[in-house]
Design a protein around this motif. Structure first.
Motif, PDB file in Angstrom:
ATOM      1  N   LEU A  23       0.832  -1.205   0.000  1.00 48.36           N
ATOM      2  CA  LEU A  23       0.000   0.000   0.000  1.00 48.36           C
ATOM      3  C   LEU A  23       0.868   1.257   0.000  1.00 48.36           C
ATOM      4  CD1 LEU A  23      -2.792  -1.065   2.538  1.00 48.36           C
ATOM      5  CD2 LEU A  23      -3.052  -0.721   0.065  1.00 48.36           C
ATOM      6  N   THR A  24       1.999   1.192   0.666  1.00 49.60           N
ATOM      7  CA  THR A  24       2.928   2.324   0.655  1.00 49.60           C
ATOM      8  C   THR A  24       3.465   2.575  -0.743  1.00 49.60           C
ATOM      9  OG1 THR A  24       3.582   1.920   2.952  1.00 49.60           O
ATOM     10  CG2 THR A  24       5.117   3.171   1.578  1.00 49.60           C
ATOM     11  N   VAL A  25       3.847   1.500  -1.443  1.00 50.37           N
ATOM     12  CA  VAL A  25       4.320   1.640  -2.825  1.00 50.37           C
ATOM     13  C   VAL A  25       3.222   2.262  -3.681  1.00 50.37           C
ATOM     14  CG1 VAL A  25       5.049   0.385  -4.886  1.00 50.37           C
ATOM     15  CG2 VAL A  25       5.938  -0.277  -2.647  1.00 50.37           C
ATOM     16  N   LEU A  26       1.981   1.800  -3.500  1.00 52.40           N
ATOM     17  CA  LEU A  26       0.853   2.358  -4.257  1.00 52.40           C
ATOM     18  C   LEU A  26       0.688   3.845  -3.961  1.00 52.40           C
ATOM     19  CD1 LEU A  26      -1.647   2.090  -6.075  1.00 52.40           C
ATOM     20  CD2 LEU A  26      -2.936   1.370  -4.044  1.00 52.40           C
ATOM     21  N   GLN A  27       0.787   4.214  -2.687  1.00 53.13           N
ATOM     22  CA  GLN A  27       0.614   5.618  -2.329  1.00 53.13           C
ATOM     23  C   GLN A  27       1.716   6.488  -2.922  1.00 53.13           C
ATOM     24  OE1 GLN A  27      -0.780   6.399   1.630  1.00 53.13           O
ATOM     25  NE2 GLN A  27       0.502   8.210   1.849  1.00 53.13           N
ATOM     26  N   VAL A  28       2.945   6.003  -2.904  1.00 54.63           N
ATOM     27  CA  VAL A  28       4.056   6.761  -3.485  1.00 54.63           C
ATOM     28  C   VAL A  28       3.848   6.933  -4.990  1.00 54.63           C
ATOM     29  CG1 VAL A  28       6.522   6.727  -3.985  1.00 54.63           C
ATOM     30  CG2 VAL A  28       5.714   6.102  -1.708  1.00 54.63           C
TER      31      VAL A  28
ATOM     32  N   LEU B  14      -0.083   4.012   8.665  1.00 50.76           N
ATOM     33  CA  LEU B  14       0.347   3.864   7.273  1.00 50.76           C
ATOM     34  C   LEU B  14       0.407   5.211   6.571  1.00 50.76           C
ATOM     35  CD1 LEU B  14       0.751   2.344   4.524  1.00 50.76           C
ATOM     36  CD2 LEU B  14      -1.740   2.122   4.426  1.00 50.76           C
ATOM     37  N   MET B  15      -0.612   6.041   6.755  1.00 50.42           N
ATOM     38  CA  MET B  15      -0.638   7.368   6.140  1.00 50.42           C
ATOM     39  C   MET B  15       0.543   8.210   6.612  1.00 50.42           C
ATOM     40  SD  MET B  15      -4.671   8.423   6.283  1.00 50.42           S
ATOM     41  CE  MET B  15      -5.840   7.843   5.042  1.00 50.42           C
ATOM     42  N   ALA B  16       0.791   8.192   7.913  1.00 54.27           N
ATOM     43  CA  ALA B  16       1.886   8.993   8.470  1.00 54.27           C
ATOM     44  C   ALA B  16       3.239   8.462   8.004  1.00 54.27           C
ATOM     45  CB  ALA B  16       1.806   8.998   9.992  1.00 54.27           C
ATOM     46  N   GLY B  17       3.386   7.143   7.973  1.00 49.67           N
ATOM     47  CA  GLY B  17       4.658   6.556   7.573  1.00 49.67           C
ATOM     48  C   GLY B  17       4.943   6.733   6.098  1.00 49.67           C
ATOM     49  N   ALA B  18       3.917   6.580   5.250  1.00 49.15           N
ATOM     50  CA  ALA B  18       4.115   6.708   3.803  1.00 49.15           C
ATOM     51  C   ALA B  18       4.455   8.141   3.407  1.00 49.15           C
ATOM     52  CB  ALA B  18       2.871   6.234   3.059  1.00 49.15           C
ATOM     53  N   THR B  19       4.027   9.111   4.206  1.00 53.29           N
ATOM     54  CA  THR B  19       4.383  10.506   3.951  1.00 53.29           C
ATOM     55  C   THR B  19       5.540  10.959   4.849  1.00 53.29           C
ATOM     56  OG1 THR B  19       2.643  11.219   5.505  1.00 53.29           O
ATOM     57  CG2 THR B  19       2.077  11.179   3.172  1.00 53.29           C
ATOM     58  N   THR B  20       6.129   9.998   5.586  1.00 52.98           N
ATOM     59  CA  THR B  20       7.235  10.277   6.524  1.00 52.98           C
ATOM     60  C   THR B  20       6.928  11.521   7.352  1.00 52.98           C
ATOM     61  OG1 THR B  20       8.518  11.528   4.865  1.00 52.98           O
ATOM     62  CG2 THR B  20       8.910   9.157   5.022  1.00 52.98           C
TER      63      THR B  20
ATOM     64  N   TYR C 243       7.823   2.924   7.185  1.00 55.54           N
ATOM     65  CA  TYR C 243       8.711   4.090   7.118  1.00 55.54           C
ATOM     66  C   TYR C 243      10.000   3.815   6.336  1.00 55.54           C
ATOM     67  CZ  TYR C 243      11.564   8.046   8.683  1.00 55.54           C
ATOM     68  OH  TYR C 243      12.368   9.145   8.732  1.00 55.54           O
ATOM     69  N   PRO C 244      10.698   2.680   6.589  1.00 57.04           N
ATOM     70  CA  PRO C 244      11.966   2.474   5.849  1.00 57.04           C
ATOM     71  C   PRO C 244      11.775   2.471   4.335  1.00 57.04           C
ATOM     72  CG  PRO C 244      11.804   0.961   7.694  1.00 57.04           C
ATOM     73  CD  PRO C 244      10.461   1.621   7.573  1.00 57.04           C
ATOM     74  N   LEU C 245      10.796   1.710   3.843  1.00 56.04           N
ATOM     75  CA  LEU C 245      10.566   1.650   2.400  1.00 56.04           C
ATOM     76  C   LEU C 245      10.095   2.995   1.871  1.00 56.04           C
ATOM     77  CD1 LEU C 245      10.435  -0.010  -0.208  1.00 56.04           C
ATOM     78  CD2 LEU C 245       8.082  -0.618   0.399  1.00 56.04           C
ATOM     79  N   ALA C 246       9.214   3.661   2.618  1.00 49.07           N
ATOM     80  CA  ALA C 246       8.707   4.963   2.176  1.00 49.07           C
ATOM     81  C   ALA C 246       9.847   5.970   2.046  1.00 49.07           C
ATOM     82  CB  ALA C 246       7.650   5.478   3.156  1.00 49.07           C
ATOM     83  N   MET C 247      10.733   6.020   3.032  1.00 50.56           N
ATOM     84  CA  MET C 247      11.854   6.950   2.979  1.00 50.56           C
ATOM     85  C   MET C 247      12.753   6.637   1.789  1.00 50.56           C
ATOM     86  SD  MET C 247      13.432   9.563   4.269  1.00 50.56           S
ATOM     87  CE  MET C 247      12.801   9.819   5.927  1.00 50.56           C
TER      88      MET C 247
ATOM     89  N   ILE D 263      13.185   9.272  -1.436  1.00 49.03           N
ATOM     90  CA  ILE D 263      14.487   9.861  -1.759  1.00 49.03           C
ATOM     91  C   ILE D 263      14.844   9.620  -3.222  1.00 49.03           C
ATOM     92  CG2 ILE D 263      16.972   9.628  -1.324  1.00 49.03           C
ATOM     93  CD1 ILE D 263      16.280   9.243   1.623  1.00 49.03           C
ATOM     94  N   LEU D 264      14.553   8.435  -3.727  1.00 53.13           N
ATOM     95  CA  LEU D 264      14.946   8.087  -5.093  1.00 53.13           C
ATOM     96  C   LEU D 264      13.932   8.540  -6.145  1.00 53.13           C
ATOM     97  CD1 LEU D 264      16.408   4.490  -4.637  1.00 53.13           C
ATOM     98  CD2 LEU D 264      17.599   6.675  -4.618  1.00 53.13           C
ATOM     99  N   MET D 265      12.690   8.797  -5.740  1.00 53.94           N
ATOM    100  CA  MET D 265      11.638   9.043  -6.722  1.00 53.94           C
ATOM    101  C   MET D 265      11.846  10.343  -7.500  1.00 53.94           C
ATOM    102  SD  MET D 265       9.269   7.320  -7.981  1.00 53.94           S
ATOM    103  CE  MET D 265       9.220   6.064  -6.708  1.00 53.94           C
ATOM    104  N   GLY D 266      12.286  11.404  -6.815  1.00 59.91           N
ATOM    105  CA  GLY D 266      12.511  12.664  -7.517  1.00 59.91           C
ATOM    106  C   GLY D 266      13.579  12.524  -8.587  1.00 59.91           C
TER     107      GLY D 266
END
Length: 558
Positions: free
Chosen positions: A102-107, A505-511, A536-540, A544-547
């Motif tokens: 779900l975090t990957v989907l949100q990103v 999940l919402m807080a972690g995916a948006t760090t 949090y680890p995957l979201a961070m 970082i790499l997405m931009g």
């Protein structure tokens, strides 16, 4: 008063630089404690204090400013990686897999919304400006730093994207909390019922080691050793005490079993039934831990570097007069002490055995807590060295004007995660106390935010009064809310995930720490914090790499 004028105006003098950074960080951290509706921005307010200082003429030598910006970012990212490294790979197991997907989907949804808005407003905003909005909307400062670094490689000379970031950030925090409230309203969620559901789920999935007693009534075990029994049934267990006749002792693998012996067993819950069946029967009328015996129980901390990375089987417990390790506590988790488990500095080891033998085990493990107050400087700077090297390796990408690099954000992050996870197996001590880790992270991010704010002071005010500031804020709200609501609805409507886990999940995916602080006000359980730390680890890592990835894909078309 010439000395005072020199102190306030000489932008290249060391006293002036220290004065400006100290003032900005102190004021920003102080104002960041102010709570509005239960929410505070924390050290992120340093950015706005620095913007104000820059607007009113406080500045420092540009070379020093850029050095402190990049150094602060590197330190922050590196210690983030050390913190999340031990749990980064394990977070993909069991229910964590669903939350991370779900975090990957949100990103990805956030990226899709950002690109769509860029296409709609490309006559008004550049792609770098949209990325500044994006990182403000998802409240991710390290991603901003990584993107700025990549833009420098691409020789970007447009508006500082930190301006768009600063405009979008406040509503990014509010948007995350507002989305959580809206999900609660849409599904008419009652917090008390969510607490009960969480407690029931925890009981169903709790896998901490269990303790029970068995009696040897299986005649096939007469004369067999505990090690032979363990190998035969292929189930992991620890026998911490044995009652043979009228004496209680601490057994080891070579201890011979006899009929009617009673053993206190430690194992995982899912193998208890098989162990009881093989020994003969369970005894619920006795507790050898409370019976009078010559055994003592101690919780010892691993502080010797020579033990770091050592497997439990390497401790030669059989030669320590029957000492048994029945539990290992690590980073809030209780681990079953299998023979192949690698110990790490900072582990707490629960030992049972004769007092003199346990004392020898204490000498072997160290158990000197004060040693942990001093972080291992060698490992820290080896990691930073490797992180800078990895971040500097160029990758040629067709269509780009210059080779791509992971930079001072991606390189140290990857190296720190790997060291945090695998360092102990290579005998590298990566342990730092939570307070030391927090201090280094907070210092790094404060230096970064202060530098960014000082460099963008005039640009921010101009954007809000005569520029695109209001547009940045409006677009940022869309980037924040749309992915959160879509993922929140999917998590609740189709996957039936506990509401507290959804907020985490919402807080972690948006760090977003302020959003996690809000989640903490909804329940006394730690359910939101568990979900936050899981994703949090995957979201961070992705943020970082997405931009950089967006720039790689779209830069040739600009």
């Amino acid at each position: 008063m010439d000395w005072l004028a020199h102190l306030l105006t000489d932008v290249s003098s060391v006293p002036h630089i220290i004065l400006v950074y100290s003032l900005v960080i102190a004021v920003g951290a102080l104002l960041g404690r102010i709570r509005l509706f239960g929410v505070s921005l924390g050290v992120t307010f340093v950015l706005f204090a620095a913007i104000a200082a820059g607007h009113f003429g406080f500045t420092v030598n540009p070379a020093v400013l850029y050095f402190l910006r990049d150094f602060g970012l590197t330190v922050f990212i590196y210690f983030i990686g050390l913190q999340v490294g031990p749990s980064f790979f394990s977070s993909f197991k069991s229910g964590g897999m669903v939350l991370n997907l779900l975090t990957v989907l949100q990103v990805l949804l956030g990226v899709a919304v950002t690109i769509a808005l860029y296409i709609l407003f490309k006559d008004t905003l550049s792609l770098p400006q949209m990325l500044g909005v994006h990182y403000g909307a998802v409240t991710n400062t390290p991603g901003l730093g990584a993107t700025q670094e990549t833009l420098e490689l691409f020789k970007y000379t447009g508006e500082n994207i930190a301006v768009a970031y600063a405009c979008a950030y406040p509503l990014g925090v509010i948007g995350t909390i507002g989305s959580a409230i809206l999900i609660r309203f849409i599904f008419r969620i009652k917090l008390a019922e969510e607490d009960k559901a969480w407690d029931a789920e925890e009981r169903a999935h709790h896998q901490e080691p269990v303790f029970f007693h068995v009696e040897v009534s299986n005649r096939a075990l007469e004369g067999r050793t505990i090690e032979q029994v363990r190998n035969f049934i292929s189930r992991g267990f620890i026998a911490s005490r044995i009652l043979s006749g009228s004496s209680i002792s601490s057994p080891n693998g070579s201890t011979v079993l006899h009929m009617d012996d009673c053993l206190r067993i430690v194992s995982q819950p899912d193998v208890k039934e098989a162990i009881v069946a093989f020994f003969g029967r369970e005894r619920t009328d006795i507790d050898l831990a409370e019976e009078k015996s010559p055994l003592v129980v101690r919780t010892l901390m691993v502080t010797r570097e020579s033990v770091n990375g050592m497997r439990i089987e390497d401790l030669a417990l059989n030669r320590l007069d029957g000492v048994n390790i029945t539990r290992v506590f690590r980073a809030g988790m209780t681990l079953f002490p299998s023979a192949k488990l690698h110990l790490q500095v900072g582990d707490q080891v629960y030992c049972v055995g004769p007092e003199t033998a346990v004392a020898r085990m204490e000498a072997k493990l160290g158990n000197q807590v004060k040693k942990l107050d001093h972080p291992n400087i060698i490992t820290i700077f080896i990691g930073l060295l490797l992180g800078v090297i990895v971040g500097s390796v160029p990758f040629a990408v067709p269509g780009l004007p210059v080779p791509l690099k992971l930079g001072l954000a991606g390189g140290p992050l990857i190296v720190a995660i790997l060291l945090g996870r695998f360092g102990p197996t290579m005998r590298l001590v990566t342990f730092t106390t939570p307070s030391a880790n927090m201090m280094m992270r907070e210092t790094g991010i404060c230096l970064f935010l202060a530098s960014v704010g000082l460099a963008t002071g005039d640009g921010f005010v101009a954007a809000m009064t005569d520029g695109n500031g209001p547009l940045y804020m409006a677009l940022g709200v869309l980037i924040t809310v749309i992915p959160l609501l879509i993922v929140g609805v999917i998590a609740r409507r189709f996957l039936h995930i506990n509401y507290h886990s959804i907020v985490g999940l919402m807080a972690g995916a948006t760090t977003d720490p302020p959003a996690l602080a809000y989640a903490g006000t909804l329940s006394e359980r730690n359910s939101s914090a568990v979900a936050y730390s899981t994703v949090y680890p995957l979201a961070m890592f992705l943020r970082i790499l997405m931009g950089q990835l967006i720039l790689v894909i779209l830069w040739p078309f600009l």
